[in-house]
Design a protein around this motif. Sequence first.
Motif, PDB file in Angstrom:
ATOM      1  N   TYR A 170      13.109 -11.291  -2.150  1.00 19.88           N
ATOM      2  CA  TYR A 170      11.858 -12.000  -1.866  1.00 19.88           C
ATOM      3  C   TYR A 170      10.901 -11.102  -1.081  1.00 19.88           C
ATOM      4  O   TYR A 170       9.706 -11.015  -1.391  1.00 19.88           O
ATOM      5  CB  TYR A 170      12.177 -13.269  -1.070  1.00 19.88           C
ATOM      6  CG  TYR A 170      10.973 -14.032  -0.578  1.00 19.88           C
ATOM      7  CD1 TYR A 170      10.260 -14.876  -1.425  1.00 19.88           C
ATOM      8  CD2 TYR A 170      10.559 -13.914   0.750  1.00 19.88           C
ATOM      9  CE1 TYR A 170       9.161 -15.584  -0.965  1.00 19.88           C
ATOM     10  CE2 TYR A 170       9.460 -14.616   1.213  1.00 19.88           C
ATOM     11  CZ  TYR A 170       8.771 -15.453   0.352  1.00 19.88           C
ATOM     12  OH  TYR A 170       7.673 -16.143   0.825  1.00 19.88           O
ATOM     13  N   VAL A 171      11.415 -10.400  -0.077  1.00 18.15           N
ATOM     14  CA  VAL A 171      10.596  -9.479   0.717  1.00 18.15           C
ATOM     15  C   VAL A 171      10.107  -8.321  -0.147  1.00 18.15           C
ATOM     16  O   VAL A 171       8.937  -7.929  -0.087  1.00 18.15           O
ATOM     17  CB  VAL A 171      11.408  -8.949   1.923  1.00 18.15           C
ATOM     18  CG1 VAL A 171      10.660  -7.818   2.632  1.00 18.15           C
ATOM     19  CG2 VAL A 171      11.703 -10.077   2.906  1.00 18.15           C
ATOM     20  N   LEU A 172      11.012  -7.781  -0.958  1.00 20.79           N
ATOM     21  CA  LEU A 172      10.678  -6.635  -1.803  1.00 20.79           C
ATOM     22  C   LEU A 172       9.553  -6.961  -2.780  1.00 20.79           C
ATOM     23  O   LEU A 172       8.690  -6.119  -3.061  1.00 20.79           O
ATOM     24  CB  LEU A 172      11.928  -6.197  -2.568  1.00 20.79           C
ATOM     25  CG  LEU A 172      11.889  -4.835  -3.256  1.00 20.79           C
ATOM     26  CD1 LEU A 172      11.705  -3.726  -2.243  1.00 20.79           C
ATOM     27  CD2 LEU A 172      13.155  -4.628  -4.070  1.00 20.79           C
ATOM     28  N   GLN A 173       9.548  -8.181  -3.288  1.00 16.26           N
ATOM     29  CA  GLN A 173       8.554  -8.578  -4.278  1.00 16.26           C
ATOM     30  C   GLN A 173       7.224  -8.969  -3.646  1.00 16.26           C
ATOM     31  O   GLN A 173       6.220  -9.084  -4.341  1.00 16.26           O
ATOM     32  CB  GLN A 173       9.087  -9.749  -5.111  1.00 16.26           C
ATOM     33  CG  GLN A 173      10.245  -9.359  -6.014  1.00 16.26           C
ATOM     34  CD  GLN A 173      10.810 -10.557  -6.758  1.00 16.26           C
ATOM     35  OE1 GLN A 173      10.518 -11.701  -6.436  1.00 16.26           O
ATOM     36  NE2 GLN A 173      11.634 -10.287  -7.759  1.00 16.26           N
ATOM     37  N   ARG A 174       7.209  -9.183  -2.339  1.00 15.87           N
ATOM     38  CA  ARG A 174       5.993  -9.634  -1.655  1.00 15.87           C
ATOM     39  C   ARG A 174       5.747  -8.788  -0.397  1.00 15.87           C
ATOM     40  O   ARG A 174       5.701  -9.300   0.717  1.00 15.87           O
ATOM     41  CB  ARG A 174       6.120 -11.112  -1.271  1.00 15.87           C
ATOM     42  CG  ARG A 174       6.305 -12.030  -2.487  1.00 15.87           C
ATOM     43  CD  ARG A 174       6.822 -13.403  -2.073  1.00 15.87           C
ATOM     44  NE  ARG A 174       6.997 -14.288  -3.197  1.00 15.87           N
ATOM     45  CZ  ARG A 174       8.048 -14.279  -4.003  1.00 15.87           C
ATOM     46  NH1 ARG A 174       9.042 -13.415  -3.789  1.00 15.87           N
ATOM     47  NH2 ARG A 174       8.140 -15.130  -5.018  1.00 15.87           N
ATOM     48  N   PRO A 175       5.568  -7.481  -0.564  1.00 14.21           N
ATOM     49  CA  PRO A 175       5.439  -6.600   0.603  1.00 14.21           C
ATOM     50  C   PRO A 175       4.172  -6.819   1.409  1.00 14.21           C
ATOM     51  O   PRO A 175       4.092  -6.406   2.565  1.00 14.21           O
ATOM     52  CB  PRO A 175       5.462  -5.195  -0.012  1.00 14.21           C
ATOM     53  CG  PRO A 175       4.949  -5.397  -1.406  1.00 14.21           C
ATOM     54  CD  PRO A 175       5.476  -6.734  -1.828  1.00 14.21           C
ATOM     55  N   VAL A 207      16.303  -6.343   9.567  1.00 15.70           N
ATOM     56  CA  VAL A 207      15.287  -7.081   8.813  1.00 15.70           C
ATOM     57  C   VAL A 207      13.933  -6.396   8.942  1.00 15.70           C
ATOM     58  O   VAL A 207      13.229  -6.180   7.946  1.00 15.70           O
ATOM     59  CB  VAL A 207      15.175  -8.542   9.316  1.00 15.70           C
ATOM     60  CG1 VAL A 207      14.146  -9.310   8.486  1.00 15.70           C
ATOM     61  CG2 VAL A 207      16.523  -9.243   9.243  1.00 15.70           C
ATOM     62  N   GLN A 208      13.554  -6.035  10.163  1.00 14.47           N
ATOM     63  CA  GLN A 208      12.242  -5.438  10.393  1.00 14.47           C
ATOM     64  C   GLN A 208      12.103  -4.099   9.687  1.00 14.47           C
ATOM     65  O   GLN A 208      11.062  -3.803   9.083  1.00 14.47           O
ATOM     66  CB  GLN A 208      11.986  -5.275  11.891  1.00 14.47           C
ATOM     67  CG  GLN A 208      10.522  -5.074  12.257  1.00 14.47           C
ATOM     68  CD  GLN A 208       9.639  -6.234  11.810  1.00 14.47           C
ATOM     69  OE1 GLN A 208      10.026  -7.395  11.897  1.00 14.47           O
ATOM     70  NE2 GLN A 208       8.465  -5.915  11.302  1.00 14.47           N
ATOM     71  N   SER A 209      13.137  -3.279   9.736  1.00 10.48           N
ATOM     72  CA  SER A 209      13.090  -1.983   9.046  1.00 10.48           C
ATOM     73  C   SER A 209      12.970  -2.165   7.543  1.00 10.48           C
ATOM     74  O   SER A 209      12.236  -1.424   6.874  1.00 10.48           O
ATOM     75  CB  SER A 209      14.350  -1.172   9.365  1.00 10.48           C
ATOM     76  OG  SER A 209      14.362  -0.779  10.713  1.00 10.48           O
ATOM     77  N   TYR A 210      13.657  -3.162   7.029  1.00  9.01           N
ATOM     78  CA  TYR A 210      13.594  -3.428   5.587  1.00  9.01           C
ATOM     79  C   TYR A 210      12.197  -3.887   5.180  1.00  9.01           C
ATOM     80  O   TYR A 210      11.672  -3.478   4.144  1.00  9.01           O
ATOM     81  CB  TYR A 210      14.628  -4.486   5.205  1.00  9.01           C
ATOM     82  CG  TYR A 210      14.722  -4.731   3.715  1.00  9.01           C
ATOM     83  CD1 TYR A 210      15.496  -3.908   2.900  1.00  9.01           C
ATOM     84  CD2 TYR A 210      14.035  -5.786   3.121  1.00  9.01           C
ATOM     85  CE1 TYR A 210      15.577  -4.124   1.539  1.00  9.01           C
ATOM     86  CE2 TYR A 210      14.111  -6.009   1.756  1.00  9.01           C
ATOM     87  CZ  TYR A 210      14.884  -5.177   0.967  1.00  9.01           C
ATOM     88  OH  TYR A 210      14.964  -5.395  -0.388  1.00  9.01           O
ATOM     89  N   ILE A 211      11.589  -4.732   6.002  1.00  8.04           N
ATOM     90  CA  ILE A 211      10.227  -5.211   5.716  1.00  8.04           C
ATOM     91  C   ILE A 211       9.256  -4.031   5.676  1.00  8.04           C
ATOM     92  O   ILE A 211       8.441  -3.905   4.747  1.00  8.04           O
ATOM     93  CB  ILE A 211       9.788  -6.241   6.779  1.00  8.04           C
ATOM     94  CG1 ILE A 211      10.599  -7.535   6.641  1.00  8.04           C
ATOM     95  CG2 ILE A 211       8.287  -6.539   6.660  1.00  8.04           C
ATOM     96  CD1 ILE A 211      10.408  -8.500   7.796  1.00  8.04           C
TER      97      ILE A 211
END
Length: 261
Positions: A170-175, A207-211
């Motif tokens: 979900y995060v990857l698709q909506r950066p 989580v923050q690093s991934y975002i």
Amino acid sequence: MLHLSPSSFILKPAFAKIVCEPGWKWHKREKPLQNYDLFYVWSGEGTVVLNDHPIEVGPGSCFLFRKGDHTSATHNPQRPLVLTYIHFDVSEPAAEVPVSYRKLEDRLDFEYMLSRYVRLFLVKAYGAEEEARLLLKQMLIHLLREERGVPQEKKVSNQLNEVIQEIANYVLQRPSLNHKVEDLAARAGLSPRYFSIKFKEIIGQSVQSYIIKSRIDRAQHLLLHAGMNVTEVADALGYRDIFFFSRQFKQYTGKSPSEIR
């Protein structure tokens, strides 16, 4: 309760996860409890009175109130209690009932099950009652194991893995969205603390690093393939400060956005 079949658990409509208001009080009723109440403290400070015995509570405090118990509670308005309560009954005689109160040492798996129980009914999931009975028995077994000092299993369930992977996707698709840990945890039906720990365990980074990495990876793609300049890319990905964007970009890639462009 160890040997009760899941079908013997009678689920009651009284269940929730709540953030107590500053002036909240749980007044003692004239009549005692008519069923079991699994009562868990996520955070905050307070006092629970069980059959005239006061108990100071905080994160990890867990009660299994029983039929006939008299209960009341207050809390510190500056540190309000966040609670989950689940009322239930059983249709068969119950042996090996967990003790009335303990403070959990191993909170993560138990908190996941609590969140999952409430979420099943909030989203009106197919088979919610059947799964909820299984979860309720799992939670009671968890409490019995902890009482006996039995080591808890540390493996990540396939179901939890799928939930975390779905959030990562979900995060990857909506950066470009302003993702917050609390919002992502709520989407997964987990506490922020449990979500953050399991996310890092499963995905391999916080989580923050991934975002941030998802945002920077998308920025590289837009700079290389979309014909957009640095200002346009920063704006598209939600950065209000182009200098902050440039610093963050270089931190993750080793190059400035203008070098990529």
